[in-house]
Scaffold this active site. Sequence first.
Site, PDB file in Angstrom:
ATOM      1  N   CYS A  67       0.534  -1.351  -0.203  1.00  0.00           N
ATOM      2  CA  CYS A  67       0.126   0.060   0.066  1.00  0.00           C
ATOM      3  C   CYS A  67       0.958   1.142   0.190  1.00  0.00           C
ATOM      4  CB  CYS A  67      -0.682   0.006   1.560  1.00  0.00           C
ATOM      5  SG  CYS A  67      -1.877  -1.887   1.484  1.00  0.00           S
ATOM      6  N   ARG A 118       6.516 -11.249   5.128  1.00  0.00           N
ATOM      7  CA  ARG A 118       6.069 -11.888   6.741  1.00  0.00           C
ATOM      8  C   ARG A 118       6.527 -12.668   7.800  1.00  0.00           C
ATOM      9  NH1 ARG A 118      -0.068 -10.264   5.374  1.00  0.00           N
ATOM     10  NH2 ARG A 118       0.336  -8.690   4.014  1.00  0.00           N
ATOM     11  N   GLN A 153       1.025 -11.022  -3.832  1.00  0.00           N
ATOM     12  CA  GLN A 153      -0.520 -10.506  -3.181  1.00  0.00           C
ATOM     13  C   GLN A 153      -0.404  -9.557  -4.524  1.00  0.00           C
ATOM     14  OE1 GLN A 153       0.045  -7.769  -0.144  1.00  0.00           O
ATOM     15  NE2 GLN A 153      -1.035  -9.196   1.007  1.00  0.00           N
ATOM     16  N   ASP A 192      -1.839  -7.225  -5.731  1.00  0.00           N
ATOM     17  CA  ASP A 192      -2.880  -5.971  -4.857  1.00  0.00           C
ATOM     18  C   ASP A 192      -3.178  -4.616  -6.117  1.00  0.00           C
ATOM     19  OD1 ASP A 192      -2.988  -5.439  -2.853  1.00  0.00           O
ATOM     20  OD2 ASP A 192      -1.235  -5.097  -2.176  1.00  0.00           O
ATOM     21  N   HIS A 215      -5.003  -0.646  -5.672  1.00  0.00           N
ATOM     22  CA  HIS A 215      -5.379   0.860  -5.300  1.00  0.00           C
ATOM     23  C   HIS A 215      -6.259   1.663  -5.992  1.00  0.00           C
ATOM     24  CE1 HIS A 215      -3.012  -1.299  -2.777  1.00  0.00           C
ATOM     25  NE2 HIS A 215      -3.484  -1.451  -1.513  1.00  0.00           N
ATOM     26  N   LYS A 237     -15.674  -2.684   4.624  1.00  0.00           N
ATOM     27  CA  LYS A 237     -15.112  -3.760   4.029  1.00  0.00           C
ATOM     28  C   LYS A 237     -16.084  -5.244   3.748  1.00  0.00           C
ATOM     29  CE  LYS A 237     -12.421  -6.933   7.029  1.00  0.00           C
ATOM     30  NZ  LYS A 237     -11.605  -7.941   7.547  1.00  0.00           N
ATOM     31  N   HIS A 255      -8.752  -0.402  -0.825  1.00  0.00           N
ATOM     32  CA  HIS A 255      -7.429  -2.011  -1.180  1.00  0.00           C
ATOM     33  C   HIS A 255      -8.586  -2.951  -1.597  1.00  0.00           C
ATOM     34  CE1 HIS A 255      -4.736   0.008   1.476  1.00  0.00           C
ATOM     35  NE2 HIS A 255      -5.755   0.545   2.537  1.00  0.00           N
TER      36      HIS A 255
END
Length: 679
Positions: free
Chosen positions: A375, A404, A422, A424, A426, A506, A552
């Site tokens: 992000c 992680r 990921q 991902d 945005h 969400k 997100h």
Amino acid sequence: MAAAVSAPLLRFHHHRCRHHLLPHSSSPPRRYPAGSPRGLSSISFRLPRSTTTAAAARSTASPSAPSAAAAAAEAEATDAVSAQAGSDGKGEEERVVLPTNESSDRLLRIRHTCAHVMAMAVQKLFPNSKVTIGPWIDNGFYYDFDMEPLTDKDLKRIKKEMDRIIRKNLPLVREEVSREEAQKRIEALNEPYKLEILEGIKEEPITIYHIGEEWWDLCAGPHVESTGKIDRRAVELESVAGAYWRGDESNQMLQRIYGTAWETEDQLKAYIHFKEEAKRRDHRRLGLDLDLFSIQEDAGGGLVFWHPKGAIIRHVLEDSWKQIHLQRGYDLLYTPHVAKAELWKVSGHIDFYKENMYNQIDVEDELYQLRPMNCPYHILVYKRKLHSYRDFPIRVAELGTVYRYELSGSLHGLFRVRGFTQDDAHIFCLEDQIKDEIRGVLDLTEQILGQFGFRYYEINLSTRPEKSVGSDDIWEKATLALKDALEDKGWEYKVDEGGGAFYGPKIDLKIEDALGRKWQCSTVQVDFNLPERFDITYVDSNSEKKRPIMIHRAVLGSLERFFGVLIEHYAGDFPLWLAPIQARILPVTDNELQYCNEVASELKSKGIRAEVCHGERLPKLIRNAETKKVPLMAVVGPKEVQARTLTIRSRHSGEIGTMPVDEFVSRIQLAIANKSSSL
């Protein structure tokens, strides 16, 4: 004494990541309403029925077939064994529905009581054992003991003792005592873990459950009335594992015994059948058998090595993902794997997520951090220039690798790793664009997941928690936009009141695989926090600076975990468009090898993943291709060489027929374009 602090006092529920291939079609998916925050109302799964027999297979062999086709038929006959649907797409399926702790209070009571009965049995057989906790869990129960390591033979002894206790039909009696009395009794039994548990119980009075007059435990219930209410034939002890007290690796290692319990013996048999099918589909075993990926301990746990066959599947996944995103107005990004530690201070990750991050790296007296998320990088790309309200919506997407920190004991194949990619994305937009953007994400999610046959969803809409950032007005607008988008889509959903993130509401979407198991993959989250932290703005129609909305979004979740789900969904039997090797060319003898190599080159030039295998008798070559789950086999004998043709055999459909190479190429290309399972 012995035994379990019940879940109401101390909850230790496990959330486990829990296949007949669904055909690709344009029909709308069926969606299940989301389960309650506590769980689903039932366990619903599909068990394949065995349909193929050797006798039936032998009847397909044709003695008058040309040499290549005859050899193929011989291989089918000799290799045909009883096969389960789901591994190869043959046969029918049977939907089985089992109760859960949420849908059946009786089942929950049975499982809780089984934990007590097991603890009582253990302490009868091993008097020096110390008891800790023993809750019910999704499919049964467990109990942790401080004692010497147990063996499978010990489990059998414990189960026999449990059966004796159940047959005695001993009553379960609830007793209320003072804290002082409870402490006195626990000290008399020298149970140190129970003393620690007692200290953590704030409610008064303290409740104790007795099994007859022989054994008791700190517990808030609930339980069945007597041990005789348990069907001993519906109980099974499954395994033993190590577990640290309180989950802290600095504490004592305990022996955890897992068991499963059901209302009836038939339910247990169905559950065992389900477990066996799930084991057969285990992505770790199939990953090794099919040479897809590995975890190399010399490099470190939780780090995935994609082998050539797994890597080509990943390439196909990524290529499809990128094409769909570009078509839907996203710009692609590539960003670094590390950044200055200061970036993660601004984002709040160091304050709120530090335990999941690796130690910082000193680079020329400046601290850097491996990224746990993507992000902040996308925000920096947004901030590179001034934006006008006319620029919105701005959509950026990245297949970004993150890292992680995970304890070695929590690692699990592709499902729990230390480095993963990921999918991902945005979206930066205006308040009045939220609904349309969310709807667009839902459409994109359906398109991507539908490629793989995922058409059964469970959807949760999570709303504002007690602690949150952002005004009441923006929370209300964003939550309403998410609801409207779901309703416009016609998707049923469950509202999880107060279950949203502190930074925004969400939508979470779980897919259902071919066994009926639910997997959390897709999520859409509105964020009011990071735009504030990074002070991102745009210029509105009045030339004033305003704060944009940030969304997100992930569809697959992580490529590694999703690949593991796919392996188990397909049982390693990937559809034609996704298979690492789409066609294997098999010469009857080495005399046909030159022509086979020419055909392979032609197929590869057309974008078809093909290879030649030889050096064995044709029946064995076909069996090897079947074992490796190759969708198509092109058999070549003298007649095929002379006619410049191929005799095609499908793993799913058997003999297809003889055709020119050009026709074979065209049919494969059409199947790939349509994302079909086979020709």
